[in-house]
Design an enzyme around this catalytic site. Structure first.
Site, PDB file in Angstrom:
ATOM      1  CG  ASP A   1      -1.811  -1.246   1.253  1.00 59.30           C
ATOM      2  OD1 ASP A   1      -2.146  -1.760   0.178  1.00 59.30           O
ATOM      3  OD2 ASP A   1      -2.116  -1.708   2.367  1.00 59.30           O
TER       4      ASP A   1
ATOM      5  N   GLY B   1      -4.555  -4.422  -3.621  1.00 57.06           N
ATOM      6  CA  GLY B   1      -5.548  -3.388  -3.878  1.00 57.06           C
ATOM      7  C   GLY B   1      -4.812  -2.118  -4.246  1.00 57.06           C
ATOM      8  CG  HIS B   2      -2.213  -2.055  -6.834  1.00 53.25           C
ATOM      9  ND1 HIS B   2      -1.434  -2.690  -7.764  1.00 53.25           N
ATOM     10  CD2 HIS B   2      -1.876  -2.600  -5.650  1.00 53.25           C
ATOM     11  CE1 HIS B   2      -0.660  -3.574  -7.160  1.00 53.25           C
ATOM     12  NE2 HIS B   2      -0.925  -3.547  -5.878  1.00 53.25           N
TER      13      HIS B   2
HETATM   14  P1  GDP Z   1      -0.759   0.267  -3.539  1.00 55.98           P
HETATM   15  O1  GDP Z   1      -1.382  -0.998  -3.054  1.00 55.98           O
HETATM   16  O2  GDP Z   1       0.711   0.293  -3.297  1.00 55.98           O
HETATM   17  O3  GDP Z   1      -1.097   0.594  -4.964  1.00 55.98           O
HETATM   18  O4  GDP Z   1      -1.377   1.430  -2.627  1.00 55.98           O
HETATM   19  P2  GDP Z   1      -2.910   1.597  -2.163  1.00 55.98           P
HETATM   20  O5  GDP Z   1      -3.705   2.074  -3.311  1.00 55.98           O
HETATM   21  O6  GDP Z   1      -3.380   0.387  -1.448  1.00 55.98           O
HETATM   22  O7  GDP Z   1      -2.757   2.708  -1.041  1.00 55.98           O
HETATM   23  C1  GDP Z   1      -2.209   3.949  -1.337  1.00 55.98           C
HETATM   24  C2  GDP Z   1      -3.227   5.027  -0.964  1.00 55.98           C
HETATM   25  O8  GDP Z   1      -2.587   6.263  -0.954  1.00 55.98           O
HETATM   26  C3  GDP Z   1      -4.362   5.155  -1.951  1.00 55.98           C
HETATM   27  O9  GDP Z   1      -5.516   5.538  -1.257  1.00 55.98           O
HETATM   28  C4  GDP Z   1      -3.895   6.273  -2.881  1.00 55.98           C
HETATM   29  O10 GDP Z   1      -4.971   6.969  -3.494  1.00 55.98           O
HETATM   30  C5  GDP Z   1      -3.185   7.146  -1.912  1.00 55.98           C
HETATM   31  N1  GDP Z   1      -2.057   7.925  -2.437  1.00 55.98           N
HETATM   32  C6  GDP Z   1      -1.050   7.491  -3.240  1.00 55.98           C
HETATM   33  N2  GDP Z   1      -0.129   8.454  -3.382  1.00 55.98           N
HETATM   34  C7  GDP Z   1      -0.547   9.506  -2.644  1.00 55.98           C
HETATM   35  C8  GDP Z   1      -0.005  10.798  -2.370  1.00 55.98           C
HETATM   36  O11 GDP Z   1       1.070  11.171  -2.816  1.00 55.98           O
HETATM   37  N3  GDP Z   1      -0.744  11.602  -1.541  1.00 55.98           N
HETATM   38  C9  GDP Z   1      -1.939  11.231  -1.007  1.00 55.98           C
HETATM   39  N4  GDP Z   1      -2.566  12.056  -0.210  1.00 55.98           N
HETATM   40  N5  GDP Z   1      -2.483  10.023  -1.277  1.00 55.98           N
HETATM   41  C10 GDP Z   1      -1.786   9.179  -2.057  1.00 55.98           C
HETATM   42  P1  IMO Z   2      -0.863  -4.283  -2.181  1.00 53.51           P
HETATM   43  O1  IMO Z   2      -0.474  -4.820  -3.534  1.00 53.51           O
HETATM   44  C1  IMO Z   2      -0.944  -4.677   2.142  1.00 53.51           C
HETATM   45  C2  IMO Z   2      -0.885  -8.723   3.801  1.00 53.51           C
HETATM   46  C3  IMO Z   2      -2.124  -9.142   4.559  1.00 53.51           C
HETATM   47  C4  IMO Z   2      -1.510 -10.081   5.581  1.00 53.51           C
HETATM   48  C5  IMO Z   2      -0.424 -10.773   4.775  1.00 53.51           C
HETATM   49  C6  IMO Z   2      -0.834 -12.127   4.227  1.00 53.51           C
HETATM   50  O2  IMO Z   2      -2.158  -3.557  -2.190  1.00 53.51           O
HETATM   51  O3  IMO Z   2       0.247  -3.513  -1.576  1.00 53.51           O
HETATM   52  P2  IMO Z   2      -2.434 -12.867   2.235  1.00 53.51           P
HETATM   53  O4  IMO Z   2      -3.902 -12.644   2.033  1.00 53.51           O
HETATM   54  O5  IMO Z   2      -1.583 -12.339   1.146  1.00 53.51           O
HETATM   55  O6  IMO Z   2      -2.114 -14.294   2.567  1.00 53.51           O
HETATM   56  O7  IMO Z   2      -2.098 -12.034   3.584  1.00 53.51           O
HETATM   57  O8  IMO Z   2      -0.104  -9.902   3.709  1.00 53.51           O
HETATM   58  N1  IMO Z   2      -1.111  -8.240   2.421  1.00 53.51           N
HETATM   59  C7  IMO Z   2      -1.090  -6.955   2.064  1.00 53.51           C
HETATM   60  N2  IMO Z   2      -0.946  -5.839   2.808  1.00 53.51           N
HETATM   61  N3  IMO Z   2      -1.045  -4.575   0.799  1.00 53.51           N
HETATM   62  C8  IMO Z   2      -1.161  -5.676   0.040  1.00 53.51           C
HETATM   63  O9  IMO Z   2      -1.140  -5.619  -1.314  1.00 53.51           O
HETATM   64  C9  IMO Z   2      -1.222  -6.935   0.668  1.00 53.51           C
HETATM   65  N4  IMO Z   2      -1.353  -8.201   0.233  1.00 53.51           N
HETATM   66  C10 IMO Z   2      -1.271  -8.991   1.311  1.00 53.51           C
HETATM   67  O10 IMO Z   2      -2.756  -8.047   5.161  1.00 53.51           O
HETATM   68  O11 IMO Z   2      -0.881  -9.345   6.590  1.00 53.51           O
HETATM   69 MG    MG Z   3      -2.860  -1.678  -1.720  1.00 53.38          MG
END
Ligand code: GDP
Ligand code: IMO
Ligand code: MG
Length: 428
Positions: A14, A41-42
């Site tokens: 994340d 979850g991106h």
């Molecule tokens: P990922 O799994 O690495 O793609 O990241 P996620 O989407 O799960 O979580 C990143 C969160 O940060 C999301 O809600 C994005 O919309 C938000 N985000 C990403 N970059 C920035 C930033 O530079 N500033 C702010 N405020 N939000 C950001």
């Molecule tokens: P992105 O791509 C954050 C974490 C779960 C748990 C551990 C194992 O959005 O960065 P699993 O279901 O994979 O067996 O869970 O890994 N986890 C993540 N945490 N971002 C993710 O993906 C994750 N994918 C798995 O919360 O701790």
């Molecule tokens: Mg994510």
């Protein structure tokens, strides 16, 4: 002959990988997912619309980039169909812009059931996403997994039946009183559903290895979208509090069929602070009002499960480790806007191990439990930086913070996130 640029998470997921991929996709022909499944979850915000991408590479949102689901992915067809429908509803031409490796493994209904059942047996729960990721990779490595191509083989029905019946028995072993097992794993129903998925997915299935290599030979711009992150890696993460794949650079190679020689830039993504969802060690975690404030300001709630994320300061000791194991060539620092709302910002520059200072990270659980963060303090109060598009426009405090990260890690910060929107990024 071109090379593929890779985007990887450096901590516990994340970090904002989706947003960086979305930027790179503006010039990319192809975006590939190599590992993980719908545990990822991106989030990408396009014209005010928020997309939560779980399986389809975020790059497809450019409208001209082909998304490829690589062989290293474990694919839940139900989730994929929902994702396709959502994109189509938003006007995306998924039919011509999505490809699925014939070698990707298929998630079946018993995988998530086993995921939940296994969590219950653990004295120390991992806090998995419950999406069946671990059990699906178990089947892969135990060599009984169902690949996408198996759904089109003569032996499909027989293979599926063997799997469903044996896993049903296994689930009943874990919980003999669970009456939903027979209902959900009714073979005829599972076969009917997966035959239909096979039919729906057929147009997307390809030999992704050949496809990607030909693309590079033709000089196409290929990017790889990492899922999860280094500290969730089955080998290099805080085992057993990890996921069941290799989200690090090795997994990018085995999950796509690209060779080490085909890799160009390796971008490591971090936030200007840190977060973790699920259980496991986390040296810079803040279990106080500051941690709560980071969560609220950064909207740190899981994209996949909605769980509140644990939050803390940035940990450069961990980042250095991540740089080493992945061969990072540059960094992306997201959420500079969020951290800039604090008066003072702490950054972990070393660990105190019973009075001994170290900058070398280890995933040994006892080492991590005994590590206390040593912080260096920076001035915050960056003001509203969401409109900044060049490094020079940032206030001096913010520039100092970024320059310090660069000097500590020894690689440049190429991307800086100043907001959640697609445009809210500084590219250097
Ligand atoms: P990922 O799994 O690495 O793609 O990241 P996620 O989407 O799960 O979580 C990143 C969160 O940060 C999301 O809600 C994005 O919309 C938000 N985000 C990403 N970059 C920035 C930033 O530079 N500033 C702010 N405020 N939000 C950001
Ligand atoms: P992105 O791509 C954050 C974490 C779960 C748990 C551990 C194992 O959005 O960065 P699993 O279901 O994979 O067996 O869970 O890994 N986890 C993540 N945490 N971002 C993710 O993906 C994750 N994918 C798995 O919360 O701790
Ligand atoms: Mg994510």
């Amino acid at each position: 002959m071109s090379k593929a640029d890779v985007v990887l998470g450096c901590f516990y997921g994340d970090e904002g990988k989706g947003k960086v991929i979305d930027y790179l996709a503006s010039a990319a022909d192809i975006a590939v997912r190599a590992t993980g499944g719908d545990n990822a979850g991106h989030t990408i915000k396009v014209d005010g619309v928020k997309y939560a991408m779980h399986l389809i590479p975020s790059g497809i949102l450019s409208g001209h980039t082909i998304g490829v689901i690589g062989n290293g992915v474990v694919l839940n067809p139900e989730v994929l169909m929902q994702e396709i429908e959502n994109l189509v509803a938003h006007g995306y031409d998924v039919e011509h812009f999505l490809k699925i490796s014939d070698k990707a493994h298929v998630i079946l209904p018993y995988h998530s059931m086993l995921d939940v059942a296994l969590e219950k047996t653990r004295a120390s729960r991992i806090g998995t996403t419950g999406k069946g990721i671990g059990p699906a990779y178990c089947d892969k490595y135990e060599r009984s997994g169902l690949r996408v191509e198996d759904m089109y083989a003569q032996s499909f029905k027989e293979k599926l039946q063997g799997l469903v019946e044996s896993r049903k028995a296994l689930l009943k072993f874990y919980d003999p009183t669970d009456e939903t097992i027979d209902q959900i794993l009714d073979f005829d129903k599972v076969y009917e559903a997966y035959s239909e998925y096979a039919r729906l997915l057929k147009p997307y299935v390809c030999d992704a290895v050949t496809y990607l290599h030909k693309a590079l030979e033709e000089g196409k711009n290929v990017i790889v979208e990492g899922a999860q992150a280094s500290l969730l890696d089955i080998d290099f993460g805080s085992y057993p509090f990890v996921t069941s794949s290799n989200p690090t650079i090795g997994g990018i190679i085995t999950g796509t069929g690209l060779s080490a020689m085909d890799i160009g830039n390796v971008y490591g993504v971090i936030k200007a602070y840190s977060s973790r969802v699920g259980a496991g060690p986390y040296v810079t975690e803040l279990l106080d009002a500051t941690g709560d404030r980071i969560r609220e300001l950064g909207h740190e709630y899981g994209t996949t499960t909605g769980r509140p994320r644990r939050c803390g300061w940035l940990d450069l000791v961990t980042l250095k480790y991540s740089k080493r194991i992945n061969g990072l060539t540059a960094l992306s620092v997201n959420h500079l806007d969020t951290i800039g709302k604090f008066d003072k910002i702490e950054v972990c520059v070393a660990y105190d191990q019973d009075g001994k200072r170290t900058e070398d990270f280890s995933t040994n659980l006892e080492f991590l439990a005994a590590s206390k963060p040593i912080y260096q303090e920076f001035d915050g109060n960056f003001g509203d930086i969401s409109g900044c598009r060049t490094f020079e426009e940032l206030p001096k405090n913010a520039q100092d913070y970024i320059r310090f990260i660069e000097s500590y890690i020894g690689i440049p910060v190429k991307f800086i996130g100043v907001g959640a929107d697609r445009e809210a990024m500084i590219v250097r």
